[in-house]
Design an enzyme around this catalytic site. Structure first.
Site, PDB file in Angstrom:
ATOM      1  N   ASP A 131       2.449   1.996  -3.038  1.00 16.40           N
ATOM      2  CA  ASP A 131       2.587   2.391  -4.444  1.00 16.40           C
ATOM      3  C   ASP A 131       1.698   3.567  -4.810  1.00 16.40           C
ATOM      4  OD1 ASP A 131       0.343   0.729  -4.217  1.00 16.40           O
ATOM      5  OD2 ASP A 131       0.671  -0.260  -6.158  1.00 16.40           O
ATOM      6  N   GLU A 150      -7.202  -0.391 -15.298  1.00 12.45           N
ATOM      7  CA  GLU A 150      -7.782  -0.931 -14.065  1.00 12.45           C
ATOM      8  C   GLU A 150      -8.438   0.163 -13.228  1.00 12.45           C
ATOM      9  OE1 GLU A 150      -6.852  -4.238 -10.642  1.00 12.45           O
ATOM     10  OE2 GLU A 150      -5.625  -4.081 -12.437  1.00 12.45           O
ATOM     11  N   ASP A 202       1.624  -3.606  -9.401  1.00  7.52           N
ATOM     12  CA  ASP A 202       1.320  -4.907  -9.978  1.00  7.52           C
ATOM     13  C   ASP A 202       1.648  -4.963 -11.464  1.00  7.52           C
ATOM     14  OD1 ASP A 202       0.428  -5.412  -7.466  1.00  7.52           O
ATOM     15  OD2 ASP A 202      -1.695  -5.496  -7.985  1.00  7.52           O
ATOM     16  N   GLY A 236      -7.863 -13.904  -7.185  1.00  9.29           N
ATOM     17  CA  GLY A 236      -8.292 -13.492  -5.854  1.00  9.29           C
ATOM     18  C   GLY A 236      -7.328 -13.827  -4.747  1.00  9.29           C
ATOM     19  N   HIS A 293       0.823  -1.213   0.000  1.00 10.58           N
ATOM     20  CA  HIS A 293       0.000   0.000   0.000  1.00 10.58           C
ATOM     21  C   HIS A 293       0.862   1.269   0.000  1.00 10.58           C
ATOM     22  CE1 HIS A 293      -4.087  -1.719   0.380  1.00 10.58           C
ATOM     23  NE2 HIS A 293      -3.414  -2.753   0.866  1.00 10.58           N
ATOM     24  N   SER A 309     -11.543 -17.104 -22.927  1.00  8.31           N
ATOM     25  CA  SER A 309     -10.688 -17.676 -21.897  1.00  8.31           C
ATOM     26  C   SER A 309     -10.871 -19.186 -21.855  1.00  8.31           C
ATOM     27  CB  SER A 309     -11.016 -17.073 -20.529  1.00  8.31           C
ATOM     28  OG  SER A 309     -10.390 -17.815 -19.503  1.00  8.31           O
ATOM     29  N   SER A 357      -1.887 -10.736  -8.191  1.00  5.85           N
ATOM     30  CA  SER A 357      -1.966  -9.906  -9.403  1.00  5.85           C
ATOM     31  C   SER A 357      -2.407 -10.664 -10.643  1.00  5.85           C
ATOM     32  CB  SER A 357      -0.632  -9.199  -9.667  1.00  5.85           C
ATOM     33  OG  SER A 357      -0.298  -8.369  -8.595  1.00  5.85           O
TER      34      SER A 357
END
Length: 382
Positions: A36, A158, A170, A120, A34, A67, A124
């Site tokens: 970045d 993102e 990430d 999850g 936390h 996918s 990343s």
């Protein structure tokens, strides 16, 4: 699924061989959590787990996404709009949107994806999807963008298209890490140093423990903490919390009345110092075992000050330390995901067993434990 299988899957889906196949890894963060989005320091390295994409250009504006792990989607690239997609397809589609919004001549594409990065788990998986698509389109459309520029565009995808207020770590890790190294990254100017990271030569191992507790960055708690950090910087009159010197932290905290904001500021400033401490250890020939206590400090700060741990993450840390681990901490965005454990090679089996037994006793879902070895960053495979 390997490169050849993804290539074969593409041909089966779209009726022709792809123009190429690319890979981009997930990452684990050794230290620097936390920081970045506070213009601070981080130290991730790439995992062997990757997202693989087989891609071909199209002469129209149709983006076809498939996918091997989930399902398919088709969209007109001219219709891409932030917030229009809440599925996994938002990550690759957001990259196409970000490239076009930045003025790059990207049209349609056929894309077939597969990923071995656990979703999850705080490793990343979303950044790997973004970076592999960005690298493929950069190559195919001959955009000439550097890796750090691709990372910036993926972060924008993102942040704006998906709506998750993540920092730059990430995407930069996935795009820029090198095999056998940890990446010391200054997230303000994206200056980088590749730091050799070979624990095996010292008889050590770094384990990743996926708690199987899923997190979602686009949900509110991550955003609340980012907003709190920004408020703390405003109170202190600095551009970002990175600008608060570690030596001045007590005085800075005395100027903040809000207890929650004070805790957030404390974590970020001390975490930046922890990153610099680890870099010093790794570049001065120190015994890598000395990193262990720094990891434990980091976890305590994330648990008590930033308040983003959870019972499963705390159990990994506590049980591994009780079994003789040299250090442990949660890694990633928090509220679930994974922890890392630094251990003597000879203790790996007993530590793993202790963690698994502790989870069983607590009634938690069995964790997934694997060794983390610094792997290559994003690359073209074929």
């Amino acid at each position: 699924m390997g490169a050849q299988q993804v290539r074969d899957g593409f041909e089966e889906l779209y009726g022709a061989a792809p123009e190429g196949v690319w890979a981009a890894p997930g990452r684990v963060n050794l230290i620097g959590e936390h920081t970045d989005y506070n213009d601070g320091f981080v130290m991730p390295f790439a995992l062997p787990h990757t997202a693989i994409a087989a891609v071909s250009r199209r002469e129209d504006d149709v983006l076809r996404l498939h996918s091997a792990d989930i399902d398919a989607g088709v969209v007109e690239v001219t219709a891409l709009e932030p917030g229009s997609d809440t599925d996994w397809t938002a990550y690759p589609a957001g990259v196409v949107w970000a490239l076009r919004e930045a003025g790059h001549p990207v049209r349609g594409a056929d894309i077939h994806l597969s990923s071995t990065v656990p979703s999850g788990a705080g490793l990343s998986s979303s950044a790997a999807l973004e970076v592999v698509v960005a690298l493929a389109l950069n190559d195919l459309y001959e955009l000439g963008l550097q890796r750090w520029q691709l990372a910036r565009l993926c972060q924008r995808a993102e942040n704006v298209y998906v709506g998750a207020p993540t920092g730059i770590m990430d995407q930069t890790a996935s795009a820029c890490c090198e095999e056998g190294h940890a990446l010391f990254l200054d997230t303000r100017d994206l200056s980088q140093k590749q730091i050799p990271f070979d624990l095996t030569s010292e008889g050590l191992r770094l384990l990743v423990v996926d708690t199987q507790v899923k997190h979602a960055h686009s949900e509110g708690e991550y955003g609340k903490r980012r907003a709190g950090c920004e408020e703390g910087a405003a109170i202190l009159g600095v551009t970002a919390l990175r600008d608060v010197p570690y030596a001045d932290l007590p005085e800075a905290l005395s100027r903040i009345d809000d207890e929650e904001i004070r805790r957030l500021v404390k974590h970020v400033v001390t975490e930046d110092e922890r990153v610099e401490r680890v870099v010093t250890l790794m570049t001065t020939g120190a015994d890598a075992r000395e990193i262990g206590p720094v990891l434990v400090e980091g976890h305590a700060s994330l648990r008590d000050d930033f308040r983003i741990s959870c019972p499963e993450l705390d159990l990994v840390v506590d049980s591994s330390l009780s079994a003789g681990a040299l250090g442990a901490r949660m890694t990633g965005g928090g509220f679930g995901g994974s922890a890392i454990v630094l251990a003597e090679e000879s203790d790996v089996a007993s530590i793993t067993k202790t963690i698994e037994e502790a989870f069983a006793t607590a009634g938690f879902t069995a964790p997934r434990v694997f060794e983390a070895v610094p792997a290559p960053g994003a690359r073209r495979l074929a």
